[in-house]
Write a protein that holds these residues in place. Structure first.
Motif, short mmCIF file in Angstrom:
data_model
loop_
_atom_site.label_atom_id
_atom_site.label_comp_id
_atom_site.label_asym_id
_atom_site.label_seq_id
_atom_site.Cartn_x
_atom_site.Cartn_y
_atom_site.Cartn_z
N TYR A 23 27.93 46.02 33.25
CA TYR A 23 27.57 46.14 31.59
C TYR A 23 26.83 47.67 31.36
O TYR A 23 27.27 48.38 30.36
CB TYR A 23 26.85 44.87 30.95
CG TYR A 23 26.80 44.95 29.59
CD1 TYR A 23 27.78 45.03 28.50
CD2 TYR A 23 25.24 45.08 29.31
CE1 TYR A 23 27.32 44.81 27.34
CE2 TYR A 23 25.06 45.33 27.82
CZ TYR A 23 26.06 45.15 26.80
OH TYR A 23 25.52 45.05 25.60
N PHE A 24 25.92 47.82 31.95
CA PHE A 24 25.13 48.67 31.71
C PHE A 24 25.40 50.29 32.11
O PHE A 24 25.17 51.27 31.26
CB PHE A 24 23.33 48.49 32.25
CG PHE A 24 22.84 47.53 31.56
CD1 PHE A 24 22.34 47.73 30.05
CD2 PHE A 24 22.49 46.27 31.80
CE1 PHE A 24 21.39 46.79 29.23
CE2 PHE A 24 21.63 45.38 31.39
CZ PHE A 24 21.23 45.64 29.91
N SER A 25 26.15 50.19 33.43
CA SER A 25 26.63 51.22 33.83
C SER A 25 27.91 51.89 32.93
O SER A 25 28.22 52.96 32.71
CB SER A 25 27.22 51.30 35.18
OG SER A 25 28.32 50.41 35.25
N LEU A 26 28.50 51.02 32.36
CA LEU A 26 29.62 51.34 31.30
C LEU A 26 28.93 52.02 30.17
O LEU A 26 29.40 52.95 29.64
CB LEU A 26 30.28 49.88 30.87
CG LEU A 26 31.50 49.60 32.03
CD1 LEU A 26 31.72 48.32 31.45
CD2 LEU A 26 32.73 50.72 31.80
N TRP A 27 27.78 51.40 29.65
CA TRP A 27 27.05 52.11 28.51
C TRP A 27 26.71 53.42 28.87
O TRP A 27 26.57 54.45 28.10
CB TRP A 27 25.88 50.99 27.84
CG TRP A 27 26.34 50.12 27.05
CD1 TRP A 27 26.61 48.86 27.21
CD2 TRP A 27 26.96 50.30 25.64
NE1 TRP A 27 26.82 48.24 25.94
CE2 TRP A 27 27.20 49.07 25.09
CE3 TRP A 27 26.73 51.39 24.99
CZ2 TRP A 27 27.63 48.77 23.80
CZ3 TRP A 27 27.48 51.34 23.56
CH2 TRP A 27 27.78 50.05 23.25
N ASP A 28 26.48 53.63 30.30
CA ASP A 28 25.88 54.74 30.78
C ASP A 28 26.75 55.88 30.89
O ASP A 28 26.59 56.99 31.15
CB ASP A 28 24.97 54.61 31.96
CG ASP A 28 23.75 55.82 32.38
OD1 ASP A 28 23.38 56.14 31.45
OD2 ASP A 28 23.52 55.80 33.30
N GLY A 79 26.30 58.68 20.50
CA GLY A 79 25.40 59.08 19.40
C GLY A 79 25.44 57.86 18.37
O GLY A 79 24.49 57.97 17.63
N ASP A 80 26.13 56.82 18.80
CA ASP A 80 26.15 55.84 17.81
C ASP A 80 24.56 54.80 18.03
O ASP A 80 23.94 54.84 19.19
CB ASP A 80 27.34 54.74 17.83
CG ASP A 80 27.45 54.27 19.19
OD1 ASP A 80 26.95 53.20 19.69
OD2 ASP A 80 27.94 55.26 20.21
N THR A 81 24.48 54.13 17.05
CA THR A 81 23.24 52.99 17.34
C THR A 81 23.35 52.28 18.49
O THR A 81 22.11 52.01 19.16
CB THR A 81 23.16 52.31 15.93
OG1 THR A 81 23.07 52.98 15.04
CG2 THR A 81 21.82 51.48 16.06
N TRP A 82 24.41 51.60 18.93
CA TRP A 82 24.60 50.99 19.99
C TRP A 82 24.13 51.70 21.38
O TRP A 82 23.19 51.36 22.10
CB TRP A 82 25.57 50.01 20.16
CG TRP A 82 25.63 48.72 19.70
CD1 TRP A 82 26.18 48.36 18.45
CD2 TRP A 82 25.29 47.43 20.41
NE1 TRP A 82 26.00 46.95 18.16
CE2 TRP A 82 25.66 46.35 19.43
CE3 TRP A 82 24.74 47.42 21.49
CZ2 TRP A 82 25.30 44.93 19.72
CZ3 TRP A 82 24.37 46.12 21.85
CH2 TRP A 82 24.62 45.04 20.99
N SER A 83 24.89 52.88 21.38
CA SER A 83 24.52 53.71 22.48
C SER A 83 23.11 53.95 22.74
O SER A 83 22.66 54.15 23.80
CB SER A 83 25.58 54.73 22.30
OG SER A 83 26.89 54.67 22.51
N THR A 84 22.68 54.30 21.68
CA THR A 84 21.15 55.25 21.84
C THR A 84 20.18 54.00 22.14
O THR A 84 19.19 54.29 22.82
CB THR A 84 20.65 55.70 20.32
OG1 THR A 84 20.85 54.90 19.26
CG2 THR A 84 21.69 57.20 20.18
N PHE A 85 20.55 52.70 21.51
CA PHE A 85 19.43 51.45 21.89
C PHE A 85 19.81 51.25 23.33
O PHE A 85 18.74 51.13 24.14
CB PHE A 85 20.00 50.37 21.01
CG PHE A 85 19.05 49.19 21.54
CD1 PHE A 85 17.73 49.05 21.18
CD2 PHE A 85 19.59 48.15 22.50
CE1 PHE A 85 17.00 47.81 21.73
CE2 PHE A 85 19.01 47.15 22.72
CZ PHE A 85 17.80 46.74 22.61
N ILE A 86 20.93 50.90 24.00
CA ILE A 86 21.00 50.73 25.27
C ILE A 86 20.61 51.68 26.20
O ILE A 86 20.10 51.24 27.11
CB ILE A 86 22.52 50.17 25.34
CG1 ILE A 86 22.99 48.92 24.62
CG2 ILE A 86 22.92 50.10 26.99
CD1 ILE A 86 22.40 47.89 25.13
#
Length: 478
Positions: free
Chosen positions: A152-157, A194-201
């Motif tokens: 999950y977190f590596s996909l966001w990364d 650059g979206d809110t979800w990306s920057t938070f995660i």
């Protein structure tokens, strides 16, 4: 006798959970585990003003303190992805009050070290608390499993994600792992960095890398692959698998000696061993009317017994007719003695531990998955959000304890597919059933061993090593 060596001055462990049930539950278990392995340590759970009293009531008997921060937010109603991100961002507003709380602890007793353990979605909120104070350590608890968290977190990364010709994605850190588009929540698939979800995660991921330790709600032998992936990804951070962080079934509930016993358990008492499918999508998730209808007709067509803990469908308003069930379905199932539909809270741990329960149709939240495996119950997976897709993936592909029925909130599910999946896990002639039960029984033994007081990989021993390592870090920085 205490289960740990004597310490002149035990540290103060401060637990900071995200205020949603799926996160609070493992933190409650973590608090009890701390009390068990270090009875000399002081343990405080930090909460919002709206949740402090209920948390305090559940922990008072264990001598665990609860501190309500001066300002904050409640968990609210978790529904759409936008509502959830709003809750995450609101939780970050607790940062100043939390930092003041830790500073006050240190001023009141400078000789006692403070060990902060924050929820994975509060990692950035706590990562810089008391930055110049060597008496404070900062760790993070992943309330998920190792594999689910790593993927999950590596996909966001890795956003923005670029698919191959088969609509599959590969995280940069794990190029050998392929994730299909159907295994992504919409906000992850659409993320551009650059979206809110990306920057938070990404703030949380950066905090993971700065943490003094990472605790994971799993056991070493339950998830060797997932833990190996986490260690590969965060190779400079010590990782402690302190799970499973689960509540134990109450014997009086499963054996029928409680005067206030749930009607669900009383119904299960009348069913043959291993014959019932338990259906629940957890406390926060629902499916649509169409999906509910097809699921119901599939359960009916399967011919197998079931208990379905149901919530109103997500595309209708309240009222008795809002469940999305076919007309006459409940009456037919009750008349045949083959199905029970319950619109209430269910004692899930006790239901899964009941000898009549043979399988679990679940959204694959990690708490539910571990509760199922703790009772040796195989699963039918219908992941709906977040890392649930990857929990289902590893339980199906690596553990062999789950068959996947559908993916996501928009999945098209047909009654024949439902009936086929139920037959796979409960059918007497199913070639898969015996193997799944055997592997689920093996997982149960692993979890039982992790919950014992001794053994190098027991949760008690792993937690003891974590606390000792934080005390050693404190001593080395004096």
């Amino acid at each position: 006798m205490a289960e740990t060596k004597d310490h002149q001055r035990a540290g103060h462990v401060v637990l900071f959970p995200f205020m949603a049930q799926g996160h609070l539950a493992p933190f409650r278990c973590l608090a009890a585990l701390l009390r068990r392995c270090r009875p000399d340590a002081r343990v405080t759970v930090v909460a919002t003003s709206s949740t402090a009293e209920s948390i305090r009531a559940s922990l008072a008997a264990d001598g665990i303190g609860v501190h309500a921060l001066a300002s904050g937010t409640s968990a609210g109603s978790i529904g759409s992805s936008q509502q959830l991100i709003d809750l995450f961002l609101a939780a970050e507003s607790l940062r100043p009050a939390f930092h003041r709380f830790v500073a006050d602890l240190r001023r009141s007793d400078p000789g006692v070290s403070v060990h902060v353990v924050a929820d994975m979605f509060l990692a950035s909120t706590t990562s810089d608390v008391a930055p110049d104070d060597p008496g404070v350590t900062r760790s993070v608890l992943l309330t998920t499993g190792g594999y689910g968290a790593a993927l999950y977190f590596s996909l966001w990364d890795s956003v923005p994600l670029v698919p191959d010709d088969d609509e599959c994605f590969r995280p940069r850190c794990f190029p050998d792992v392929r994730v299909h588009r159907s295994q992504l929540t919409d906000h992850l698939a659409a993320a551009d960095g650059g979206d809110t979800w990306s920057t938070f995660i990404r703030r949380q991921i950066a905090a993971f890398s700065r943490a003094d330790a990472l605790l994971v709600n799993t056991a070493e032998k339950l998830e060797p692959k997932g833990l190996s992936m986490l260690r590969q990804w965060l190779n400079n951070v010590p990782i402690f698998p302190v799970g499973p962080l689960l509540r134990t079934a109450m014997p009086e509930e499963t054996t029928g000696n409680s005067p206030s016993r749930s009607p669900i358990l009383e119904w299960l008492d009348k069913q043959p061993p291993g014959s019932v499918l338990y259906v629940s999508f957890g406390s926060h998730y629902t499916i649509s009317t169409r999906q509910t209808t097809e699921l119901a007709l599939g359960l009916e067509k399967s011919g197998h017994r079931f208990v379905w803990v149901i919530r109103p469908a997500d595309d209708v308003n309240g009222g008795e007719q809002s469940l999305g069930l076919p007309e006459g379905f409940v009456e037919r199932m009750e008349a045949a003695g083959r199905g029970l539909v319950a619109c209430c809270w269910a004692p899930q741990v006790e239901v899964l531990a009941h000898e009549a329960t043979g399988a679990f149709l679940t959204h694959c939240g990690w708490n539910s998955a571990q509760e199922s495996l703790a009772s040796g119950v195989p699963m039918i997976g219908w992941p709906l959000s977040a890392e649930q897709f990857y929990n289902a993936k590893t339980m199906a592909e690596d553990m062999g304890v789950c068959v996947e029925l559908a993916r996501g909130v928009a999945a098209t599910v047909a009654r024949d597919e439902v009936a086929g999946a139920v037959e796979t896990v409960l059918g007497e002639t199913s070639s898969v059933r015996a193997a799944m039960r055997r592997k689920a029984a093996e997982a149960k033994k692993v979890i039982e061993a992790a919950r014992e007081a001794d053994g190098h990989e027991s949760s008690v021993e792993v937690m003891r090593r974590f606390i000792d390592s934080m005390e050693e870090l404190h001593a080395s920085q004096k």
